[in-house]
Write an enzyme that holds these catalytic residues in place. Structure first.
Site, mmCIF file in Angstrom:
data_model
loop_
_atom_site.group_PDB
_atom_site.id
_atom_site.type_symbol
_atom_site.label_atom_id
_atom_site.label_comp_id
_atom_site.label_asym_id
_atom_site.label_seq_id
_atom_site.Cartn_x
_atom_site.Cartn_y
_atom_site.Cartn_z
ATOM 1 N N HIS A 92 0.835 -1.212 0.000
ATOM 2 C CA HIS A 92 0.000 0.000 0.000
ATOM 3 C C HIS A 92 0.872 1.266 0.000
ATOM 4 O O HIS A 92 0.549 2.255 0.655
ATOM 5 C CB HIS A 92 -0.938 0.027 1.211
ATOM 6 C CG HIS A 92 -1.956 -1.075 1.214
ATOM 7 N ND1 HIS A 92 -3.221 -0.937 0.705
ATOM 8 C CD2 HIS A 92 -1.882 -2.357 1.669
ATOM 9 C CE1 HIS A 92 -3.894 -2.074 0.849
ATOM 10 N NE2 HIS A 92 -3.099 -2.957 1.425
ATOM 11 N N ASN A 165 -10.243 -2.775 2.717
ATOM 12 C CA ASN A 165 -10.006 -2.730 1.272
ATOM 13 C C ASN A 165 -11.316 -2.457 0.559
ATOM 14 O O ASN A 165 -12.386 -2.485 1.175
ATOM 15 C CB ASN A 165 -9.451 -4.072 0.780
ATOM 16 C CG ASN A 165 -7.955 -4.231 1.066
ATOM 17 O OD1 ASN A 165 -7.246 -3.252 1.299
ATOM 18 N ND2 ASN A 165 -7.486 -5.458 1.047
#
Ligand code: HDD
Length: 711
Positions: A92, A165
């Site tokens: 990420h 997510n």
């Protein structure tokens, strides 16, 4: 004779030059300096606070001689620059964040004592960071990838991080596999490519050897992994969590963020082109929306259930590769999240924000999901590595916004230091904070027993049934996109056995899907279905809630229209379209053949946002072509103008045009294929009718004819 190379020698003419509102003036020796002496600007200082006289020239011996070591200003400036970067997140790494608030709709006291859910209308400050998973910090926004949706809520009883997510399931069931998954997904270690892509051997090798990923594979090969905007995607807490109320009773809970503007993704061919045209597409979109006051909003919905429901459900609620379909357990709306402010400084806030799954306030607790428990172990370590000090909670973005008091002290960069004598407790001086059994976090008192061993429960063994359910829940265009994505990704895999293994898994999901992919990959024969611990269930009903198209918007609100204009554009029609788009709470941008703008039919000057090269149609949700008989012949000669139209058409977008633009449709090769999505303006139902049509976003019926994503 020595060459004169000083700044004095290079700059000759005027004594005072304005640059970025500061003044350049000559010093005593004739050198030019940016100076604050006669203006409002603050005086430039060193980090030690000493005023700086010259920030343009390092100190040296003579005009062409060496630098000297007592130039402390130079040393400090370069030293600091050399240390500006911190390690990027191991996953990420690329992300973008914004501030906002969460507002509770109604009290959830019956289920949880979490303070933020007690009082209707109460607002809790929030910071959200969206991200891609695999790419490095500088990778492009439209990579096919899962999007992180990490929410930090600064509650009155401590920070709650819901680190989710945009997909409600995950690749693996046990956190011990996470390093393997990420190693396989990122660039291959010997060659350091491909960047931000799963279309390579090591990823599909790992996946094809990990049947528990198959549900996630369906999700990542769907258009969920190429969202049009962060604003148009869902977020999920993924795991089953627990709510705990004041009576210490527990209810299982799954968290879902639902975008107010509906779901929307782009086409793969579009994503590839957006990455070239604007690698910051998602960042820019969020920035522009918030800066223009169009604050993105999500509703928080919760699926609440008890142990009886969990025992009766088809799958194990502790298995993070499974969902509970919304049709079986309806999510309840409990509040809304609004993002209304961009950070003042990207590094200080978005880069330094530290999310940790283990940050939960009293009233929220964990389940025994092994992935969640592993995550709770991992996130603290990564913050220390990345931010360099156990005092990372002293950074304003990570500090709680409620009162806090503890005896943690010292360490690198300690910004808050305890005062007083007793830095421990209990103490006899009545100093410092004490624990509060009534207010403090208490885990749900679940009784656990079992044999210590490394094992995976039988109840986690069905890897295909929900993958199939996801696939059969998609509309035909979405199913085509899944097949096309699988074909594309596997076409980049060089090792034949990996491709075959993947198709053998697909056979357990849907035979037609497997056959389509195999045929496109040029298989001469079909492999056998993969061995499955549990046969795929054929009886699971489709869940329409899993389709992006079904959950799409009703209106064009929040979307962007690209209007291609030339000199002589019909001023009245243009103004009408611009007004109708504004009424729809959407935005438009104008694209012109030249930088600057065009002169409209009434002689007025129309300022354009882009020249055609810089504003390809992939950047817009729909397009309009407004030209004139004088300008059209030049326009059709421009390859970028023809691409603008041809791309919009093949990406199944709505295209509005005026009569003079017909030649452009012809030259773009689409004049013979016009359908209900290519609309002559002002159109039968007027401009308002056209804008209302735009709310459908795409003419999916066109897709088979343009063969976009047809596997
Ligand atoms: Fe993770 C970052 C989401 C599994 C270990 N993860 C990270 C971020 C998100 C997620 C959104 C970025 C946070 C930010 O913006 O700063 N991760 C998930 C989800 C998972 C998941 C939804 C599964 C349901 N993660 C997962 C596992 C592990 C990690 C199983 C390790 C055992 N994740 C990390 C990390 C990161 C991270 C290495 C990297 C940067 C960070 O934490 O702050 O610790």
């Amino acid at each position: 004779m020595a060459k004169k190379t000083t700044a004095t020698a290079q700059r000759t003419t005027t004594d005072t030059v304005t640059i970025h509102d500061a003044k350049l003036q000559r010093g005593q020796g004739g050198e030019l300096h940016q100076t604050a002496d006669d203006g409002d600007a603050a005086v430039l200082t060193t980090a030690q606070g000493g005023p700086v006289a010259d920030d343009q020239n390092s100190m040296r011996v003579g005009p062409r001689g060496p630098l000297v070591v007592d130039d402390f200003h130079f040393r400090e400036k370069i030293f600091h620059f050399d240390h500006e970067r911190i390690p990027e997140r191991v996953v990420h790494a690329r992300g973008y964040g914004a501030h906002g608030f969460f507002e509770t709709y109604a009290s959830l006291a019956a289920y949880t004592k979490a303070d933020l859910f007690q009082r209707p209308g109460e607002r809790t400050p929030a910071f959200v960071r969206f991200s891609t998973v695999a790419g490095n910090k500088g990778s492009a926004d439209l990579a096919r990838d899962v999007r992180g949706f990490a929410v930090k809520l600064y509650t009155q009883e401590g920070n709650w991080d819901l680190v989710g997510n945009n997909i409600p399931v995950f690749f693996i069931q046990d956190a011990i596999k996470f390093p393997d998954l990420i190693h396989a997904a990122k660039q291959e270690p010997d060659r350091a490519f491909p960047q931000a892509q799963t279309a390579h051997d090591t990823f599909w090798d790992f996946i094809s050897l990990t049947p528990e990923s198959m549900n996630m594979v369906m999700w990542i090969m769907s258009d969920r992994t190429i969202p049009r905007s962060f604003r148009f995607m869902e977020g999920f807490g993924v795991h089953t969590f627990r709510f705990v109320n004041a009576k210490d009773e527990s209810t299982f809970v799954k968290f879902h963020w639902k975008p107010k503007l509906g779901l929307q993704s782009v086409a793969w061919n579009e994503a590839v082109k957006i990455n070239g045209a604007d690698p910051d597409f998602h960042r820019r979109d969020l920035w522009q929306a918030i800066q223009s006051g169009n604050y993105p909003e999500w509703e928080l919905q919760v699926q609440l259930f008890d142990q009886d429901f969990a025992d009766g459900f088809d799958f194990d609620v502790l298995d993070p590769t499974k969902i509970i379909p919304e049709e079986i357990l309806k999510p309840q709306p409990v509040g809304r999240l609004v993002l209304d402010r961009m950070p003042d400084n990207f590094f200080a806030e978005t880069e330094q924000v530290a999310f940790m799954t283990q940050n939960v306030p009293p009233g929220i607790d964990f389940s025994n999901d092994p992935l969640l428990q592993g995550r709770n172990f991992s996130y603290l370590d990564t913050q220390l590595k990345r931010l360099g000090s156990p005092n990372f909670t002293h950074l304003p973005i990570n500090a709680p916004k409620c009162p806090f008091a503890h005896f943690q002290q010292d360490g690198h960069m300690a910004m808050r230091n305890p005062v007083g004598r007793a830095n421990y407790q209990p103490n006899s001086f009545n100093e410092g904070p004490r624990e509060s059994p009534m207010r403090g976090h208490r885990s749900y008192a679940v009784e656990e027993q079992g044999t210590k061993a490394r094992l995976r429960p039988e109840s986690f063994a069905d890897h295909y049934s929900q993958a199939r359910q996801f696939y059969i829940s998609q509309t035909p265009p979405e199913q085509r996109h899944i097949a096309a994505a699988l074909t594309f990704e596997l076409s980049k895999v060089e090792t034949p056995v990996i491709r075959e293994r993947m198709v053998s898994h697909l056979l357990n999901i849907d035979e037609t899907l497997a056959a389509t992919v195999a045929q496109k990959l040029g298989f001469q024969s079909m492999p056998k279905p993969a061995d499955a611990a549990v046969p795929t269930r054929q009886d699971l009903e489709p869940s329409p809630a899993l389709s992006i198209v079904v959950k799409g918007p009703k209106r064009f609100e929040g979307r962007k229209l690209g209007i291609l204009v030339t000199d002589g554009v019909d001023a009245k029609l243009l103004k009408g379209i611009m007004a109708a788009i504004e009424t729809e709470s959407a935005v438009y941008e104008l694209i012109a053949p030249k930088v600057g703008g065009v002169t409209a039919s009434d002689g007025s000057w129309v300022e354009a946002h882009h020249m055609i090269d810089g504003g390809p149609s992939v950047l817009f949700d729909a397009v309009v072509l407004l030209t004139s008989t004088e300008a059209i012949d030049d326009l059709v000669m421009e390859a970028t103008a023809r691409d603008f139209v041809a791309d919009a058409f093949q990406h199944c977008k709505f295209i509005g045009y005026d009569s003079s633009a017909v030649k452009l449709l012809e030259k773009a090769g689409i004049a013979d294929a016009l359908d209900e999505g290519v609309i002559m303006l002002p159109g039968e139902d007027g401009i308002a009718g056209f804008v209302s049509e735009l709310g459908k976003l795409r003419v999916w019926g066109r897709e088979p004819s343009v063969k976009l994503g047809k596997a």
